[in-house]
Scaffold this motif. Structure first.
Motif, PDB file in Angstrom:
ATOM      1  N   GLN A 145       0.831  -1.204   0.000  1.00 35.82           N
ATOM      2  CA  GLN A 145       0.000   0.000   0.000  1.00 35.82           C
ATOM      3  C   GLN A 145       0.867   1.256   0.000  1.00 35.82           C
ATOM      4  O   GLN A 145       0.560   2.238  -0.695  1.00 35.82           O
ATOM      5  CB  GLN A 145      -0.934   0.004   1.209  1.00 35.82           C
ATOM      6  N   ILE A 146       1.947   1.239   0.777  1.00 40.93           N
ATOM      7  CA  ILE A 146       2.854   2.387   0.806  1.00 40.93           C
ATOM      8  C   ILE A 146       3.443   2.644  -0.578  1.00 40.93           C
ATOM      9  O   ILE A 146       3.560   3.786  -1.023  1.00 40.93           O
ATOM     10  CB  ILE A 146       3.974   2.157   1.839  1.00 40.93           C
ATOM     11  N   SER A 147       3.812   1.573  -1.276  1.00 42.91           N
ATOM     12  CA  SER A 147       4.418   1.727  -2.602  1.00 42.91           C
ATOM     13  C   SER A 147       3.455   2.396  -3.576  1.00 42.91           C
ATOM     14  O   SER A 147       3.858   3.227  -4.399  1.00 42.91           O
ATOM     15  CB  SER A 147       4.860   0.366  -3.139  1.00 42.91           C
ATOM     16  N   GLU A 148       2.162   2.069  -3.462  1.00 43.98           N
ATOM     17  CA  GLU A 148       1.165   2.699  -4.328  1.00 43.98           C
ATOM     18  C   GLU A 148       0.986   4.171  -3.994  1.00 43.98           C
ATOM     19  O   GLU A 148       0.850   5.012  -4.882  1.00 43.98           O
ATOM     20  CB  GLU A 148      -0.168   1.971  -4.194  1.00 43.98           C
ATOM     21  N   ILE A 149       1.003   4.487  -2.707  1.00 44.83           N
ATOM     22  CA  ILE A 149       0.822   5.884  -2.283  1.00 44.83           C
ATOM     23  C   ILE A 149       1.987   6.754  -2.754  1.00 44.83           C
ATOM     24  O   ILE A 149       1.794   7.850  -3.294  1.00 44.83           O
ATOM     25  CB  ILE A 149       0.686   5.957  -0.749  1.00 44.83           C
ATOM     26  N   VAL A 150       3.197   6.271  -2.536  1.00 41.77           N
ATOM     27  CA  VAL A 150       4.392   7.071  -2.824  1.00 41.77           C
ATOM     28  C   VAL A 150       4.788   6.988  -4.299  1.00 41.77           C
ATOM     29  O   VAL A 150       5.476   7.869  -4.814  1.00 41.77           O
ATOM     30  CB  VAL A 150       5.554   6.620  -1.908  1.00 41.77           C
ATOM     31  N   GLY A 151       4.343   5.942  -4.975  1.00 42.46           N
ATOM     32  CA  GLY A 151       4.671   5.792  -6.399  1.00 42.46           C
ATOM     33  C   GLY A 151       6.014   5.161  -6.638  1.00 42.46           C
ATOM     34  O   GLY A 151       6.747   5.568  -7.547  1.00 42.46           O
ATOM     35  N   VAL A 152       6.351   4.168  -5.814  1.00 41.40           N
ATOM     36  CA  VAL A 152       7.608   3.442  -5.974  1.00 41.40           C
ATOM     37  C   VAL A 152       7.297   1.948  -5.909  1.00 41.40           C
ATOM     38  O   VAL A 152       6.188   1.538  -5.563  1.00 41.40           O
ATOM     39  CB  VAL A 152       8.634   3.813  -4.881  1.00 41.40           C
ATOM     40  N   SER A 153       8.286   1.114  -6.219  1.00 46.42           N
ATOM     41  CA  SER A 153       8.100  -0.326  -6.107  1.00 46.42           C
ATOM     42  C   SER A 153       8.110  -0.739  -4.641  1.00 46.42           C
ATOM     43  O   SER A 153       8.569   0.016  -3.767  1.00 46.42           O
ATOM     44  CB  SER A 153       9.215  -1.057  -6.851  1.00 46.42           C
ATOM     45  N   VAL A 154       7.610  -1.936  -4.364  1.00 47.70           N
ATOM     46  CA  VAL A 154       7.620  -2.438  -2.994  1.00 47.70           C
ATOM     47  C   VAL A 154       9.050  -2.546  -2.476  1.00 47.70           C
ATOM     48  O   VAL A 154       9.355  -2.177  -1.335  1.00 47.70           O
ATOM     49  CB  VAL A 154       6.916  -3.808  -2.913  1.00 47.70           C
ATOM     50  N   ALA A 155       9.951  -3.025  -3.330  1.00 45.11           N
ATOM     51  CA  ALA A 155      11.361  -3.144  -2.923  1.00 45.11           C
ATOM     52  C   ALA A 155      11.951  -1.773  -2.602  1.00 45.11           C
ATOM     53  O   ALA A 155      12.703  -1.621  -1.628  1.00 45.11           O
ATOM     54  CB  ALA A 155      12.169  -3.819  -4.016  1.00 45.11           C
ATOM     55  N   ASN A 156      11.610  -0.779  -3.408  1.00 44.65           N
ATOM     56  CA  ASN A 156      12.119   0.572  -3.168  1.00 44.65           C
ATOM     57  C   ASN A 156      11.523   1.155  -1.891  1.00 44.65           C
ATOM     58  O   ASN A 156      12.212   1.872  -1.148  1.00 44.65           O
ATOM     59  CB  ASN A 156      11.805   1.472  -4.356  1.00 44.65           C
ATOM     60  N   ALA A 157      10.258   0.841  -1.617  1.00 44.42           N
ATOM     61  CA  ALA A 157       9.636   1.322  -0.382  1.00 44.42           C
ATOM     62  C   ALA A 157      10.364   0.752   0.835  1.00 44.42           C
ATOM     63  O   ALA A 157      10.609   1.466   1.815  1.00 44.42           O
ATOM     64  CB  ALA A 157       8.163   0.938  -0.355  1.00 44.42           C
ATOM     65  N   ARG A 158      10.697  -0.525   0.771  1.00 46.64           N
ATOM     66  CA  ARG A 158      11.455  -1.130   1.873  1.00 46.64           C
ATOM     67  C   ARG A 158      12.811  -0.462   2.040  1.00 46.64           C
ATOM     68  O   ARG A 158      13.270  -0.210   3.159  1.00 46.64           O
ATOM     69  CB  ARG A 158      11.641  -2.625   1.605  1.00 46.64           C
ATOM     70  N   GLN A 159      13.451  -0.174   0.917  1.00 46.04           N
ATOM     71  CA  GLN A 159      14.772   0.467   0.968  1.00 46.04           C
ATOM     72  C   GLN A 159      14.674   1.875   1.541  1.00 46.04           C
ATOM     73  O   GLN A 159      15.521   2.296   2.341  1.00 46.04           O
ATOM     74  CB  GLN A 159      15.374   0.508  -0.434  1.00 46.04           C
ATOM     75  N   LEU A 160      13.649   2.617   1.139  1.00 48.48           N
ATOM     76  CA  LEU A 160      13.453   3.975   1.660  1.00 48.48           C
ATOM     77  C   LEU A 160      13.213   3.939   3.163  1.00 48.48           C
ATOM     78  O   LEU A 160      13.735   4.781   3.904  1.00 48.48           O
ATOM     79  CB  LEU A 160      12.277   4.643   0.956  1.00 48.48           C
ATOM     80  N   HIS A 161      12.433   2.971   3.629  1.00 51.36           N
ATOM     81  CA  HIS A 161      12.174   2.860   5.064  1.00 51.36           C
ATOM     82  C   HIS A 161      13.448   2.529   5.831  1.00 51.36           C
ATOM     83  O   HIS A 161      13.726   3.111   6.888  1.00 51.36           O
ATOM     84  CB  HIS A 161      11.114   1.794   5.329  1.00 51.36           C
ATOM     85  N   ARG A 162      14.216   1.611   5.297  1.00 51.42           N
ATOM     86  CA  ARG A 162      15.474   1.228   5.952  1.00 51.42           C
ATOM     87  C   ARG A 162      16.432   2.425   6.007  1.00 51.42           C
ATOM     88  O   ARG A 162      17.063   2.681   7.041  1.00 51.42           O
ATOM     89  CB  ARG A 162      16.104   0.058   5.206  1.00 51.42           C
ATOM     90  N   ARG A 163      16.532   3.150   4.911  1.00 53.49           N
ATOM     91  CA  ARG A 163      17.428   4.311   4.859  1.00 53.49           C
ATOM     92  C   ARG A 163      16.974   5.389   5.847  1.00 53.49           C
ATOM     93  O   ARG A 163      17.799   5.976   6.565  1.00 53.49           O
ATOM     94  CB  ARG A 163      17.441   4.871   3.437  1.00 53.49           C
ATOM     95  N   ALA A 164      15.672   5.645   5.890  1.00 52.19           N
ATOM     96  CA  ALA A 164      15.153   6.656   6.808  1.00 52.19           C
ATOM     97  C   ALA A 164      15.394   6.239   8.252  1.00 52.19           C
ATOM     98  O   ALA A 164      15.791   7.063   9.092  1.00 52.19           O
ATOM     99  CB  ALA A 164      13.663   6.872   6.557  1.00 52.19           C
ATOM    100  N   SER A 165      15.173   4.961   8.566  1.00 47.55           N
ATOM    101  CA  SER A 165      15.359   4.476   9.933  1.00 47.55           C
ATOM    102  C   SER A 165      16.804   4.640  10.379  1.00 47.55           C
ATOM    103  O   SER A 165      17.072   5.040  11.518  1.00 47.55           O
ATOM    104  CB  SER A 165      14.947   3.006  10.028  1.00 47.55           C
TER     105      SER A 165
END
Length: 298
Positions: free
Chosen positions: A141-161
């Motif tokens: 769901q996050i990937s759809e909201i932000v407009g990125v792939s699921v893998a990229n969403a996971r990477q963005l979360h990891r980087r932000a954390s």
């Protein structure tokens, strides 16, 4: 005409049910309740123009709309904040106005120190982090909201954390810790006791002052215990200090006080049991939502 009235009433009820959470989401993404209210109002207008028969889950739909609107606003706001007079700090809000705080994650992501740290993140990183941490949305769901792939969403979360963890204490200080340190800070400042102030500060303490060009304030962060103590000593020698009282802001105690003719709100971030970050808001526009009753601008 009666069915239309009932439909409109049901629609408004759906939106109002979710409004506090939507406002809390937009505030976490933007760091400004003024901007968050604008985003939620725009979401309401879009909701009014939507065929609700096509909406299976109103909350998911509204979270998506608010997140995308806030992302657009955040991208443009970053340009304005770069031109801001002095450091731009988030707008503080009374705890009761910050939306639901049913979980530790909701409380943590609205804390002032966390909001300030999130300014380091790119808009997509901030959106993914808030949606995952505070609102526990699945990555698809996050990937759809932000407009990125699921893998990229996971990477963005990891980087932000990782980026946020670098600026925070491993152990979360309690509200009692904040209250104790703020009371000691207030007592030392009111007595002009610089030695006592020095004992409260972490060696790497940083002080930010947000006057917004409307109130005189330091135009750059003040780095290190020696310089912060000297800065406060200069203020205490030139201006009367008074009216100290504690308020609950962004889920934690904060200090409302006055230096000279200007009121200010001071929040702290704690590391290793000492004050590591000092955030002082003097811009009167940012004090409107936390100003105690009867405390008008002088």
């Amino acid at each position: 005409m009666m069915p239309d009235v009932e439909t409109r009433t049901d629609s408004d009820s759906d939106f109002e049910q979710h409004r506090p959470a939507l406002l809390g989401l937009a505030y976490r993404l933007l760091g400004s309740m003024w901007d968050a209210e604008d985003v939620v109002q725009e979401a309401w207008l879009r909701w009014q123009g939507t065929d609700r028969a096509q909406v299976r889950e109103p909350r998911a739909f509204l979270v998506t709309v608010v997140s995308r609107l806030a992302l657009d606003q955040l991208r443009s706001a970053r340009v304005k904040r770069e031109a801001y007079t002095g450091p731009w700090l988030p707008e503080p809000v009374a705890t009761g106005e910050a939306g639901p705080m049913d979980t530790a994650e909701l409380r943590d992501t609205v804390s002032y120190a966390t909001l300030h740290l999130m300014e380091r993140l790119s808009p997509p990183e901030r959106a993914v982090f808030v949606l995952r941490e505070a609102f526990e949305l699945p990555y698809d769901q996050i990937s759809e909201i932000v407009g990125v792939s699921v893998a990229n969403a996971r990477q963005l979360h990891r980087r932000a954390s990782v980026r946020l963890a670098e600026g925070r204490d491993r152990f979360t200080p309690s509200a009692e810790d904040h209250t104790r340190l703020l009371r000691r800070f207030m007592a030392a400042a009111s007595g002009g006791d610089l030695d006592a102030l020095k004992d409260l500060f972490h060696e790497d303490v940083v002080a930010w002052n947000d006057g917004g060009g409307k109130v005189r304030a330091a135009l750059r962060p003040i780095l290190g215990r020696r310089k912060v103590v000297a800065f406060l000593g200069g203020l205490l020698s030139r201006f009367d200090y008074g009216e100290g009282r504690l308020l609950e802001v962004n889920g934690l105690p904060a200090l409302w006080t006055r230096f000279g003719d200007n009121h200010q709100l001071t929040m702290i971030e704690i590391r290793d049991g000492r004050i590591h970050g000092i955030y002082s808001i003097l811009n009167p526009d940012k004090l409107a939502r936390v100003r105690p009753a009867g405390q008008d601008d002088l």
